[in-house]
Design a protein around this motif. Structure first.
Motif, PDB file in Angstrom:
ATOM      1  N   MET A  45       0.782  -1.287   0.108  1.00 53.09           N
ATOM      2  CA  MET A  45       0.029  -0.004   0.034  1.00 53.09           C
ATOM      3  C   MET A  45       0.680   1.369  -0.039  1.00 53.09           C
ATOM      4  O   MET A  45       0.359   2.343  -0.264  1.00 53.09           O
ATOM      5  CB  MET A  45      -0.720   0.051   1.143  1.00 53.09           C
ATOM      6  N   LYS A  46       2.114   1.288   0.299  1.00 42.51           N
ATOM      7  CA  LYS A  46       2.782   2.308   0.520  1.00 42.51           C
ATOM      8  C   LYS A  46       3.003   3.263  -0.753  1.00 42.51           C
ATOM      9  O   LYS A  46       3.034   4.557  -0.492  1.00 42.51           O
ATOM     10  CB  LYS A  46       4.322   1.977   0.856  1.00 42.51           C
ATOM     11  N   ALA A 277      -7.296  -1.274  -2.986  1.00 40.54           N
ATOM     12  CA  ALA A 277      -8.308  -2.059  -2.718  1.00 40.54           C
ATOM     13  C   ALA A 277      -8.020  -3.589  -3.497  1.00 40.54           C
ATOM     14  O   ALA A 277      -8.172  -4.712  -3.166  1.00 40.54           O
ATOM     15  CB  ALA A 277      -9.777  -1.772  -3.402  1.00 40.54           C
ATOM     16  N   GLN A 278      -7.492  -3.188  -4.695  1.00 41.86           N
ATOM     17  CA  GLN A 278      -7.191  -4.459  -5.622  1.00 41.86           C
ATOM     18  C   GLN A 278      -6.050  -5.015  -4.944  1.00 41.86           C
ATOM     19  O   GLN A 278      -6.098  -6.441  -5.095  1.00 41.86           O
ATOM     20  CB  GLN A 278      -6.834  -3.922  -6.943  1.00 41.86           C
ATOM     21  N   LYS A 279      -5.106  -4.432  -4.525  1.00 43.27           N
ATOM     22  CA  LYS A 279      -4.071  -5.233  -3.806  1.00 43.27           C
ATOM     23  C   LYS A 279      -4.093  -6.158  -2.725  1.00 43.27           C
ATOM     24  O   LYS A 279      -3.844  -7.222  -2.540  1.00 43.27           O
ATOM     25  CB  LYS A 279      -2.852  -4.457  -3.371  1.00 43.27           C
ATOM     26  N   THR A 280      -5.213  -5.335  -1.807  1.00 41.96           N
ATOM     27  CA  THR A 280      -5.741  -6.167  -0.704  1.00 41.96           C
ATOM     28  C   THR A 280      -6.370  -7.239  -0.942  1.00 41.96           C
ATOM     29  O   THR A 280      -6.598  -8.276  -0.397  1.00 41.96           O
ATOM     30  CB  THR A 280      -6.446  -5.121   0.173  1.00 41.96           C
ATOM     31  N   ILE A 281      -7.442  -7.230  -1.731  1.00 47.09           N
ATOM     32  CA  ILE A 281      -8.173  -8.335  -2.448  1.00 47.09           C
ATOM     33  C   ILE A 281      -7.383  -9.330  -2.891  1.00 47.09           C
ATOM     34  O   ILE A 281      -7.870 -10.460  -2.726  1.00 47.09           O
ATOM     35  CB  ILE A 281      -9.401  -7.776  -3.380  1.00 47.09           C
ATOM     36  N   ASP A 282      -6.634  -9.051  -3.786  1.00 45.40           N
ATOM     37  CA  ASP A 282      -5.642 -10.075  -4.457  1.00 45.40           C
ATOM     38  C   ASP A 282      -4.860 -10.879  -3.292  1.00 45.40           C
ATOM     39  O   ASP A 282      -4.696 -12.340  -3.356  1.00 45.40           O
ATOM     40  CB  ASP A 282      -4.699  -9.596  -5.338  1.00 45.40           C
ATOM     41  N   GLY A 332      -9.339  -4.083   5.225  1.00 43.57           N
ATOM     42  CA  GLY A 332      -9.116  -2.851   5.597  1.00 43.57           C
ATOM     43  C   GLY A 332      -9.266  -1.574   4.953  1.00 43.57           C
ATOM     44  O   GLY A 332      -8.723  -0.687   4.911  1.00 43.57           O
ATOM     45  N   LEU A 333     -10.654  -1.485   4.398  1.00 39.25           N
ATOM     46  CA  LEU A 333     -11.173  -0.569   3.550  1.00 39.25           C
ATOM     47  C   LEU A 333     -12.370   0.070   4.432  1.00 39.25           C
ATOM     48  O   LEU A 333     -12.984  -0.561   5.388  1.00 39.25           O
ATOM     49  CB  LEU A 333     -11.844  -1.139   2.270  1.00 39.25           C
ATOM     50  N   PRO A 334     -12.672   1.478   4.257  1.00 37.55           N
ATOM     51  CA  PRO A 334     -13.649   2.037   5.133  1.00 37.55           C
ATOM     52  C   PRO A 334     -14.955   1.756   4.826  1.00 37.55           C
ATOM     53  O   PRO A 334     -15.244   1.504   3.608  1.00 37.55           O
ATOM     54  CB  PRO A 334     -13.396   3.679   4.603  1.00 37.55           C
ATOM     55  N   LYS A 414     -13.520  -1.542  -6.187  1.00 36.15           N
ATOM     56  CA  LYS A 414     -13.602   0.166  -6.461  1.00 36.15           C
ATOM     57  C   LYS A 414     -12.740   0.827  -5.533  1.00 36.15           C
ATOM     58  O   LYS A 414     -12.809   1.989  -5.591  1.00 36.15           O
ATOM     59  CB  LYS A 414     -14.699   0.385  -6.935  1.00 36.15           C
ATOM     60  N   GLY A 415     -12.396   0.203  -4.436  1.00 34.18           N
ATOM     61  CA  GLY A 415     -11.782   1.306  -3.271  1.00 34.18           C
ATOM     62  C   GLY A 415     -12.652   1.922  -2.299  1.00 34.18           C
ATOM     63  O   GLY A 415     -12.507   2.793  -1.794  1.00 34.18           O
TER      64      GLY A 415
END
Length: 451
Positions: A45-46, A277-282, A332-334, A414-415
Motif C-alpha cells: 500500500m505504501k 483495494a485491488q492489492k488487498t483483495i488479491d 482494511g477498507l472504510p 473499486k476502493g
C-alpha cells in the motif's frame, strides 16, 4: 466572477476533505493494528498512500499543471516558449528534440501559478519508453494541450482518443497557421472541431477547446526601400501569434482553475484507493471466499430454523449487512453501517430484480412455514410442510447471501470511493455543478454523467 470563485473554493475544500478522510482512515487502520498484522500488505500500500499525501500537498500549493502533448514536429516546445515569452525549451528541425518531460513555472497575469510540462512526441521512432513516460505525465496534469499542425492524422486521432480516456480537460491547439491560406485554415478548423471532440457523435468543440496559433512563424522575405532609392530584400521572423491561446488559458484558469485542481486530485485519489483495494483483495482472496461461505451457511441455517416469517427476512438482511462489513474489515477498507446499507440497496436493485424476487419468494415460503409451524400440533402432516418450506427458504437465503457477498466484493474492488466524502461521490458532485460554458462540461459529457 464571484460566483465562479465561490464555487471553485467549495470544490477545492470538498476535495481536501475527501483526501484527508481517506488518509485518516488508513492512518487509523495502521494505529489500530489492523494493518500491522500483515506487513506484506503495508508494503504493497505504501506507493498509493504516498501518492495520496502528494496529491493533498499539491492541492494546498495551488499550482496548476498544464501538460502539452502531440506527435513529433508539431511545435509543442515552441508553443510553450511562445507562452513564456522566452526560448527556454529546446526546439529544432529534427524529430525527437525533447527527450524527456520537462517543466517550467509560468505566472501569467501575475496571479495564477502554472507549471507547464513539455513531453516527448507520442510517435517517437524507437521511443516507446519515452512515449510511456509522456503518458505518465497526463496522470499529474490538470489541463492538457494537444498540439497539431494541420488535419489530424490517424496516429494523432488515436493518441487524442487515448488522452480523452484519461478524463482530463483538453484544449486542441492548431499550430503553424502561418503556413496555411485563410481558406485552408477555415476548412481545417472545422474538421478539427469535429474530430477533436474524440467521437463522431460528440458535439463539436467549443471556442475554448480549440485555438489557432503560430508559435514559431516562418521567416518572411521583406522588401526594403532605402533613402537613396536602393531596394533590397531581407528575411524577418514575425512575432509568435499566441495571444488567443494565452487568453483562453487565463479565462479557463480564472473561471474553473481550482475546480480543475480539485477534480484531478480526486481522480488520482480514486485511482490510488482502487489500487489499494485491488492489492488487498488479491492478497486476501481465499479469506474473503471463506467469509462469504461462512455467512452463507449461517444465514441459511438461521432462516431455516426461524418459524416467524418477517423475522427471518429481517435477520437475513442483518446478516447481509454484517457480511459486507466483515469483508470491508478483512480488506482494511472504510465502511460504515450507513455505507453498508447503501451497498446492499444498490446490489438488490442492480441485480435486475433477481434478488428482490428471491426476497419475495422467501417471504411467501416464510409465511407458509409459519402457518405450518402454528398448525403442526393439530395436524402432524404440517411438520412435513414446515420442513419443505424451511429447506427451500434456506436455499434461497443461502443463494442471496452468496450473491450479496460476491457483489460486495466487486464493489470493494473499486476502493469504496462512493461514500459521503468518497472520491467518486465528490467527482460526481463537482461535475453536476459545472456550467455548460466551461471546459469541464465536456468532461461531464464524456463520462456519461447526466443530471
Amino acid at each position: 466572477m464571484s460566483v465562479y470563485r465561490n464555487l471553485q473554493e467549495t470544490h477545492l475544500n470538498r476535495a481536501r476533505a475527501s483526501l484527508r478522510q481517506a488518509l485518516s482512515w488508513y492512518g487509523y487502520l495502521r494505529k489500530s493494528g489492523q494493518l500491522s498484522s500483515n506487513p506484506e500488505l503495508v508494503g504493497l500500500m505504501k506507493p498509493e498512500l504516498e501518492a495520496l499525501n502528494a496529491t493533498l500537498n499539491k492541492l494546498d500549493s495551488n499550482v496548476i499543471r498544464i501538460a502539452v502533448f502531440g506527435l513529433v514536429s508539431r511545435g509543442k516546445s515552441a508553443v510553450l516558449n511562445a507562452l513564456l515569452g522566452d526560448k527556454i525549451l529546446q526546439t529544432g528541425p529534427l524529430n525527437g528534440v525533447t527527450q524527456w518531460p520537462r517543466s517550467v513555472r509560468w505566472q501569467p497575469g501575475g496571479k495564477v501559478l502554472v507549471e507547464l510540462i513539455d513531453t516527448p512526441g507520442l510517435d517517437e521512432i524507437e521511443g516507446e519508453s519515452r512515449a510511456d513516460m509522456a503518458r505518465e505525465v497526463v496522470h499529474q496534469a490538470d489541463l492538457i494541450l494537444f498540439v497539431v499542425s494541420g488535419d489530424i492524422t490517424r496516429t494523432e486521432y488515436q493518441a487524442l482518443l487515448e488522452l480523452r480516456r484519461s478524463q482530463k480537460p483538453l484544449i486542441l491547439v492548431f499550430n503553424k497557421i502561418d503556413l496555411y491560406p485563410d481558406t485552408d485554415q477555415g476548412a481545417i478548423y472545422q474538421n478539427l472541431q469535429q474530430l477533436g471532440a474524440g467521437h463522431p457523435e460528440a458535439k463539436p468543440l467549443l471556442p475554448d477547446e480549440i485555438v489557432m496559433v503560430a508559435a514559431e512563424p516562418a521567416a518572411m522575405e521583406v522588401r526594403v526601400e532605402w533613402p537613396d532609392g536602393r531596394v533590397s530584400y531581407e528575411w524577418e521572423t514575425p512575432p509568435p501569434q499566441v495571444d488567443e491561446l494565452k487568453e483562453t488559458i487565463l479565462n479557463i484558469l480564472n473561471r474553473e482553475g481550482r475546480s480543475l485542481l480539485a477534480l484531478n486530485a480526486l481522480i488520482q485519489a480514486r485511482d490510488a484507493e482502487a489500487a489499494i483495494a485491488q492489492k488487498t483483495i488479491d492478497l486476501r482472496e481465499q479469506e474473503a471466499e471463506n467469509i462469504i461461505w461462512q455467512f452463507t451457511k449461517y444465514k441459511a441455517l438461521a432462516v431455516m430454523l426461524n418459524p416467524i416469517a418477517f423475522l427471518d427476512i429481517l435477520g437475513g438482511t442483518v446478516a447481509d449487512l454484517a457480511l459486507i462489513r466483515a469483508l470491508a474489515r478483512l480488506y482494511g477498507l472504510p465502511m460504515t453501517s450507513y455505507e453498508a446499507g447503501k451497498i446492499l440497496k444498490t446490489i438488490l436493485f442492480s441485480s435486475g430484480g433477481l434478488l428482490l424476487g428471491e426476497l419475495g419468494s422467501s417471504l411467501l415460503l416464510g409465511l407458509g412455514k409459519s402457518t405450518a409451524a402454528i398448525t403442526s400440533g393439530d395436524n402432524p402432516s404440517n411438520i412435513t410442510a414446515f420442513a419443505g418450506s424451511a429447506i427451500a427458504q434456506a436455499g434461497i437465503a443461502g443463494y442471496g447471501a452468496y450473491s450479496v457477498g460476491k457483489a460486495a466484493q466487486a464493489y470493494l474492488e473499486k476502493g469504496c470511493t462512493w461514500g459521503q466524502l468518497g472520491a467518486s461521490s465528490v467527482i460526481q458532485e463537482i461535475l453536476s455543478q459545472v456550467d455548460q460554458n466551461t471546459i469541464l462540461y465536456r468532461l461531464r459529457q464524456e463520462l456519461g454523467i447526466k443530471y
